[in-house]
Scaffold this motif. Sequence first.
Motif, PDB file in Angstrom:
ATOM      1  N   SER A 193      -3.370   2.501  -2.731  1.00 47.75           N
ATOM      2  CA  SER A 193      -2.799   1.941  -3.754  1.00 47.75           C
ATOM      3  C   SER A 193      -1.739   0.676  -3.645  1.00 47.75           C
ATOM      4  O   SER A 193      -1.200   1.120  -2.765  1.00 47.75           O
ATOM      5  N   THR A 199       0.896   0.869  -5.076  1.00 47.76           N
ATOM      6  CA  THR A 199       1.763   1.021  -5.779  1.00 47.76           C
ATOM      7  C   THR A 199       2.699   2.309  -4.569  1.00 47.76           C
ATOM      8  O   THR A 199       2.094   2.785  -3.773  1.00 47.76           O
ATOM      9  N   PRO A 200       3.854   2.365  -5.410  1.00 44.17           N
ATOM     10  CA  PRO A 200       5.035   3.440  -4.409  1.00 44.17           C
ATOM     11  C   PRO A 200       4.049   4.523  -3.689  1.00 44.17           C
ATOM     12  O   PRO A 200       4.596   4.969  -2.669  1.00 44.17           O
ATOM     13  N   ASN A 201       3.340   5.304  -4.839  1.00 46.31           N
ATOM     14  CA  ASN A 201       2.653   6.315  -4.371  1.00 46.31           C
ATOM     15  C   ASN A 201       1.010   6.098  -4.192  1.00 46.31           C
ATOM     16  O   ASN A 201       0.609   5.660  -5.195  1.00 46.31           O
ATOM     17  N   PRO A 202       0.641   6.822  -3.649  1.00 42.05           N
ATOM     18  CA  PRO A 202      -0.665   7.372  -4.195  1.00 42.05           C
ATOM     19  C   PRO A 202      -1.625   7.616  -5.402  1.00 42.05           C
ATOM     20  O   PRO A 202      -0.859   8.498  -6.348  1.00 42.05           O
ATOM     21  N   ARG A 206       0.635  -1.376   0.066  1.00 44.94           N
ATOM     22  CA  ARG A 206       0.288   0.295  -0.365  1.00 44.94           C
ATOM     23  C   ARG A 206       1.282   1.737   0.200  1.00 44.94           C
ATOM     24  O   ARG A 206       1.845   1.397   0.940  1.00 44.94           O
ATOM     25  N   ALA A 207       0.703   2.336  -0.585  1.00 43.97           N
ATOM     26  CA  ALA A 207       1.496   3.834  -0.956  1.00 43.97           C
ATOM     27  C   ALA A 207       1.225   4.260   0.462  1.00 43.97           C
ATOM     28  O   ALA A 207       2.447   4.568   0.633  1.00 43.97           O
ATOM     29  N   GLU A 250      -7.507  11.728  -3.784  1.00 44.35           N
ATOM     30  CA  GLU A 250      -5.714  10.405  -3.609  1.00 44.35           C
ATOM     31  C   GLU A 250      -6.100   9.148  -3.437  1.00 44.35           C
ATOM     32  O   GLU A 250      -6.873   9.000  -1.448  1.00 44.35           O
ATOM     33  N   ASN A 289       2.338   9.423   2.503  1.00 48.71           N
ATOM     34  CA  ASN A 289       2.661   9.760   1.239  1.00 48.71           C
ATOM     35  C   ASN A 289       1.652  10.459   0.346  1.00 48.71           C
ATOM     36  O   ASN A 289       2.188  11.407  -0.847  1.00 48.71           O
TER      37      ASN A 289
END
Length: 210
Positions: free
Chosen positions: A86, A88-91, A17-18, A82, A22
């Motif tokens: 997610s 992913t590395p960033n939201p 999770r992001a 956001e 972040n």
Amino acid sequence: MLEKLPDVIGHALQGVRAGLDNIVFNALGMREGMATIAVTSMAFVDHAPIPARYTADGEGVSPPLQWTDLPAGTAALVLIVEDADSPTPNPLVHAIVVGLPPESGSLAEAAIPSPDNDGAGLHVGRNSALQAMWLPPDPPPGHGEHRYAFQVFALSESPEFSDTPGREEVFEALRASAIASGLLIGTCERPDGSIKIEESAPAAGPLAAG
């Protein structure tokens, strides 16, 4: 974007999770004691589920938002939505709106453009699908609850943004002139297929990680 993930992938990614740390609201590092904007919605309360109407399982239009307690000297507002969860590395960015006038006080339902809606003529930036529109919440099945951060920022000046600014451009503008911020969290969760079989619910729309 990760689309149409099978349940087994959603389960496997539950720990990926992001993170709330972040989202722009927290990553910006605004100093303590800075003014706080009260952000609310007539569609859901803080940390409660977002109604299906505003997600990929419904009409997919943007929800209504309201804000109060803007500090003196506010020249313009920015909205960023956001997905903090997610995989992913960033939201994932679901919406960016810049240049909102301080006196507006709210956004009506469907004010942000969406696939079947033209919106209200706002200055809209790019979401994570590289589209200048509202990206409806559409978390992968079996990944658990996703938290969608509706973030409103007050700026001391009105920057000249590009036609469709992205997250980085907006972040730099906020770093330079943000004087207050506010946050509203809405949630969305898509159960895995084994649970949905028992619910006899209508088929969901296309699945996307976000």
